[in-house]
Motif scaffolding. Structure first.
Motif, PDB file in Angstrom:
ATOM      1  N   PHE A  84      31.135 -19.905   1.040  1.00 61.63           N
ATOM      2  CA  PHE A  84      31.671 -20.440   2.286  1.00 61.63           C
ATOM      3  C   PHE A  84      32.355 -19.300   3.014  1.00 61.63           C
ATOM      4  CE2 PHE A  84      31.891 -23.764  -0.955  1.00 61.63           C
ATOM      5  CZ  PHE A  84      31.073 -24.726  -0.371  1.00 61.63           C
ATOM      6  N   GLU A  85      32.045 -19.116   4.286  1.00 59.07           N
ATOM      7  CA  GLU A  85      32.664 -18.038   5.048  1.00 59.07           C
ATOM      8  C   GLU A  85      34.179 -18.143   4.955  1.00 59.07           C
ATOM      9  OE1 GLU A  85      30.920 -17.829   8.979  1.00 59.07           O
ATOM     10  OE2 GLU A  85      28.910 -17.765   8.129  1.00 59.07           O
ATOM     11  N   GLY A  86      34.817 -17.033   4.617  1.00 55.98           N
ATOM     12  CA  GLY A  86      36.263 -16.988   4.460  1.00 55.98           C
ATOM     13  C   GLY A  86      36.739 -17.258   3.041  1.00 55.98           C
ATOM     14  N   SER A  87      35.868 -17.814   2.187  1.00 54.03           N
ATOM     15  CA  SER A  87      36.282 -18.091   0.808  1.00 54.03           C
ATOM     16  C   SER A  87      36.258 -16.813  -0.024  1.00 54.03           C
ATOM     17  CB  SER A  87      35.387 -19.155   0.171  1.00 54.03           C
ATOM     18  OG  SER A  87      34.064 -18.687   0.023  1.00 54.03           O
ATOM     19  N   SER A  88      37.027 -16.812  -1.086  1.00 51.82           N
ATOM     20  CA  SER A  88      37.105 -15.626  -1.936  1.00 51.82           C
ATOM     21  C   SER A  88      36.067 -15.685  -3.051  1.00 51.82           C
ATOM     22  CB  SER A  88      38.512 -15.481  -2.519  1.00 51.82           C
ATOM     23  OG  SER A  88      38.827 -16.600  -3.299  1.00 51.82           O
ATOM     24  N   PHE A  89      35.823 -14.548  -3.671  1.00 51.09           N
ATOM     25  CA  PHE A  89      34.858 -14.471  -4.766  1.00 51.09           C
ATOM     26  C   PHE A  89      35.256 -13.364  -5.722  1.00 51.09           C
ATOM     27  CE2 PHE A  89      33.392 -11.147  -2.008  1.00 51.09           C
ATOM     28  CZ  PHE A  89      32.875 -10.184  -2.844  1.00 51.09           C
ATOM     29  N   ASP A  90      34.719 -13.454  -6.926  1.00 49.38           N
ATOM     30  CA  ASP A  90      34.795 -12.380  -7.915  1.00 49.38           C
ATOM     31  C   ASP A  90      33.391 -11.811  -8.014  1.00 49.38           C
ATOM     32  OD1 ASP A  90      37.450 -12.923  -8.509  1.00 49.38           O
ATOM     33  OD2 ASP A  90      36.928 -14.328 -10.095  1.00 49.38           O
ATOM     34  N   PHE A  91      33.233 -10.520  -7.745  1.00 48.98           N
ATOM     35  CA  PHE A  91      31.915  -9.904  -7.795  1.00 48.98           C
ATOM     36  C   PHE A  91      31.589  -9.586  -9.247  1.00 48.98           C
ATOM     37  CE2 PHE A  91      28.847  -6.428  -7.441  1.00 48.98           C
ATOM     38  CZ  PHE A  91      27.934  -7.022  -6.600  1.00 48.98           C
ATOM     39  N   ASN A  92      30.853 -10.468  -9.875  1.00 49.02           N
ATOM     40  CA  ASN A  92      30.505 -10.268 -11.284  1.00 49.02           C
ATOM     41  C   ASN A  92      29.013 -10.501 -11.503  1.00 49.02           C
ATOM     42  OD1 ASN A  92      30.511 -13.008 -10.938  1.00 49.02           O
ATOM     43  ND2 ASN A  92      31.977 -13.450 -12.554  1.00 49.02           N
ATOM     44  N   ARG A  93      28.202  -9.769 -10.740  1.00 46.76           N
ATOM     45  CA  ARG A  93      26.744  -9.906 -10.855  1.00 46.76           C
ATOM     46  C   ARG A  93      26.315  -9.632 -12.281  1.00 46.76           C
ATOM     47  NH1 ARG A  93      22.955 -12.166  -8.408  1.00 46.76           N
ATOM     48  NH2 ARG A  93      21.525 -10.481  -8.730  1.00 46.76           N
ATOM     49  N   LYS A  94      25.411 -10.450 -12.731  1.00 45.21           N
ATOM     50  CA  LYS A  94      24.839 -10.257 -14.062  1.00 45.21           C
ATOM     51  C   LYS A  94      23.740  -9.208 -13.960  1.00 45.21           C
ATOM     52  CE  LYS A  94      26.145 -14.853 -15.426  1.00 45.21           C
ATOM     53  NZ  LYS A  94      27.149 -14.907 -14.435  1.00 45.21           N
ATOM     54  N   GLY A  95      23.414  -8.588 -15.080  1.00 38.26           N
ATOM     55  CA  GLY A  95      22.404  -7.540 -15.102  1.00 38.26           C
ATOM     56  C   GLY A  95      21.035  -8.031 -14.669  1.00 38.26           C
ATOM     57  N   CYS A  96      20.223  -7.104 -14.235  1.00 40.76           N
ATOM     58  CA  CYS A  96      18.851  -7.395 -13.835  1.00 40.76           C
ATOM     59  C   CYS A  96      17.978  -6.306 -14.437  1.00 40.76           C
ATOM     60  CB  CYS A  96      18.727  -7.416 -12.316  1.00 40.76           C
ATOM     61  SG  CYS A  96      17.034  -7.677 -11.744  1.00 40.76           S
ATOM     62  N   SER A  97      16.933  -6.701 -15.104  1.00 36.60           N
ATOM     63  CA  SER A  97      16.080  -5.724 -15.769  1.00 36.60           C
ATOM     64  C   SER A  97      15.079  -5.058 -14.824  1.00 36.60           C
ATOM     65  CB  SER A  97      15.330  -6.394 -16.929  1.00 36.60           C
ATOM     66  OG  SER A  97      14.525  -7.449 -16.426  1.00 36.60           O
ATOM     67  N   ASN A  98      14.969  -5.540 -13.599  1.00 36.00           N
ATOM     68  CA  ASN A  98      14.011  -4.987 -12.644  1.00 36.00           C
ATOM     69  C   ASN A  98      14.623  -3.779 -11.932  1.00 36.00           C
ATOM     70  OD1 ASN A  98      12.025  -4.434 -10.820  1.00 36.00           O
ATOM     71  ND2 ASN A  98      11.876  -6.506 -10.001  1.00 36.00           N
ATOM     72  N   LYS A  99      14.506  -2.603 -12.535  1.00 33.85           N
ATOM     73  CA  LYS A  99      15.116  -1.371 -11.998  1.00 33.85           C
ATOM     74  C   LYS A  99      14.374  -0.849 -10.769  1.00 33.85           C
ATOM     75  CE  LYS A  99      17.957  -0.992 -15.542  1.00 33.85           C
ATOM     76  NZ  LYS A  99      19.192  -1.644 -15.480  1.00 33.85           N
ATOM     77  N   ASP A 100      13.140  -1.293 -10.540  1.00 29.29           N
ATOM     78  CA  ASP A 100      12.342  -0.804  -9.415  1.00 29.29           C
ATOM     79  C   ASP A 100      12.341  -1.758  -8.228  1.00 29.29           C
ATOM     80  OD1 ASP A 100      11.568   1.513 -10.825  1.00 29.29           O
ATOM     81  OD2 ASP A 100      10.000   0.389 -11.859  1.00 29.29           O
ATOM     82  N   CYS A 101      13.181  -2.752  -8.237  1.00 31.61           N
ATOM     83  CA  CYS A 101      13.208  -3.760  -7.175  1.00 31.61           C
ATOM     84  C   CYS A 101      13.650  -3.125  -5.857  1.00 31.61           C
ATOM     85  CB  CYS A 101      14.166  -4.881  -7.552  1.00 31.61           C
ATOM     86  SG  CYS A 101      14.314  -6.158  -6.278  1.00 31.61           S
ATOM     87  N   ASP A 102      12.956  -3.472  -4.789  1.00 33.62           N
ATOM     88  CA  ASP A 102      13.295  -2.964  -3.459  1.00 33.62           C
ATOM     89  C   ASP A 102      14.646  -3.467  -2.957  1.00 33.62           C
ATOM     90  OD1 ASP A 102      10.903  -1.581  -3.305  1.00 33.62           O
ATOM     91  OD2 ASP A 102       9.873  -3.174  -2.205  1.00 33.62           O
ATOM     92  N   PHE A 127      17.878 -16.174   0.609  1.00 33.58           N
ATOM     93  CA  PHE A 127      17.022 -15.006   0.442  1.00 33.58           C
ATOM     94  C   PHE A 127      15.888 -15.416  -0.477  1.00 33.58           C
ATOM     95  CE2 PHE A 127      15.775 -11.077  -1.693  1.00 33.58           C
ATOM     96  CZ  PHE A 127      15.533 -10.272  -0.593  1.00 33.58           C
ATOM     97  N   LYS A 128      14.680 -15.409   0.038  1.00 33.53           N
ATOM     98  CA  LYS A 128      13.534 -15.946  -0.705  1.00 33.53           C
ATOM     99  C   LYS A 128      12.611 -14.883  -1.272  1.00 33.53           C
ATOM    100  CE  LYS A 128      13.789 -20.037   2.088  1.00 33.53           C
ATOM    101  NZ  LYS A 128      13.255 -20.866   3.099  1.00 33.53           N
ATOM    102  N   ASP A 129      12.985 -13.600  -1.155  1.00 29.76           N
ATOM    103  CA  ASP A 129      12.081 -12.531  -1.575  1.00 29.76           C
ATOM    104  C   ASP A 129      12.391 -11.934  -2.942  1.00 29.76           C
ATOM    105  OD1 ASP A 129      10.671 -12.766   0.825  1.00 29.76           O
ATOM    106  OD2 ASP A 129      11.955 -11.310   1.837  1.00 29.76           O
ATOM    107  N   CYS A 130      13.247 -12.567  -3.731  1.00 24.06           N
ATOM    108  CA  CYS A 130      13.575 -12.028  -5.048  1.00 24.06           C
ATOM    109  C   CYS A 130      12.309 -12.041  -5.920  1.00 24.06           C
ATOM    110  CB  CYS A 130      14.676 -12.842  -5.721  1.00 24.06           C
ATOM    111  SG  CYS A 130      15.047 -12.291  -7.404  1.00 24.06           S
ATOM    112  N   PRO A 131      11.893 -10.872  -6.431  1.00 29.09           N
ATOM    113  CA  PRO A 131      10.687 -10.811  -7.255  1.00 29.09           C
ATOM    114  C   PRO A 131      10.794 -11.628  -8.543  1.00 29.09           C
ATOM    115  CG  PRO A 131      11.474  -8.593  -6.726  1.00 29.09           C
ATOM    116  CD  PRO A 131      12.473  -9.566  -6.196  1.00 29.09           C
ATOM    117  N   ARG A 132      12.002 -11.879  -9.001  1.00 27.25           N
ATOM    118  CA  ARG A 132      12.205 -12.674 -10.221  1.00 27.25           C
ATOM    119  C   ARG A 132      12.331 -14.158  -9.925  1.00 27.25           C
ATOM    120  NH1 ARG A 132      14.368  -9.633 -14.847  1.00 27.25           N
ATOM    121  NH2 ARG A 132      15.114 -11.673 -15.434  1.00 27.25           N
TER     122      ARG A 132
END
Length: 145
Positions: A84-102, A127-132
C-alpha cells in the motif's frame, strides 16, 4: 544530510551508491562532513548543490562540491502481499537461483541490503514477466533514514 561529492558529479537528481571511503580519506580534514555521514552500500540522491567547493585529490578535477542528499528511491520487484502506498516494509527478499534473469537487479537492487526498513512510494502494478512465474509487484520504495 550534507556531504561532499566530485564537482563533475554534483548535479541535482544524480543518484549514487556509497561504496566506502578511499584510503586517502582517513587523514582528510573534511572526512566528518564528507564520508562519515554516509552508510556504506546505500543509494543516495542529490537534492541540492551548493556553491561551496573544496580541494580533493581523489576526484577527477581535484575538487568537490557541497551537496544535500537523501536516501534514494528504488524501483523493485517484490512479493505482491501487503503493498500500500505509504506503508512500511522490511526488505527481506528470498534467494533466487536464476542468476541470469534480466530482472534480477530489480529483485536484488544495488544500494539496499537485506532486512532494510523502508516505505512504499508508489505501486506500479503487477509484474507478469517473472521467468519463474512468481507473483510480483513492481514498486518504487525508499529506505528510512
Amino acid at each position: 544530510m550534507i556531504t561532499l561529492i566530485g564537482k563533475e558529479l554534483a548535479k541535482e537528481g544524480v543518484s549514487f551508491v556509497f561504496y566506502g571511503a578511499a584510503e586517502e580519506c582517513s587523514d582528510c580534514r573534511f572526512k566528518a562532513s564528507c564520508v562519515d555521514s554516509l552508510k556504506e552500500g546505500h543509494r543516495y540522491t542529490i537534492t541540492e548543490v551548493r556553491d561551496v567547493e573544496q580541494k580533493c585529490p581523489i576526484h577527477e578535477c581535484e575538487k568537490v562540491k557541497v551537496v544535500v542528499v537523501e536516501n534514494g528511491e528504488f524501483t523493485i520487484l517484490t512479493d505482491s502481499k501487503g503493498i500500500f502506498e505509504g506503508s512500511s516494509f522490511d526488505f527481506n527478499r528470498k534467494g533466487c537461483s536464476n542468476k541470469d534473469c534480466d530482472f534480477r537487479d530489480m529483485c536484488f537492487p544495488e544500494g539496499i541490503s537485506k532486512e532494510e526498513k523502508g516505505f512504499y512510494v508508489k505501486d506500479l502494478g503487477k509484474f507478469k514477466d517473472c521467468p519463474r512465474g512468481n507473483s510480483l509487484e513492481k514498486c518504487i520504495v525508499k529506505i528510512h533514514d
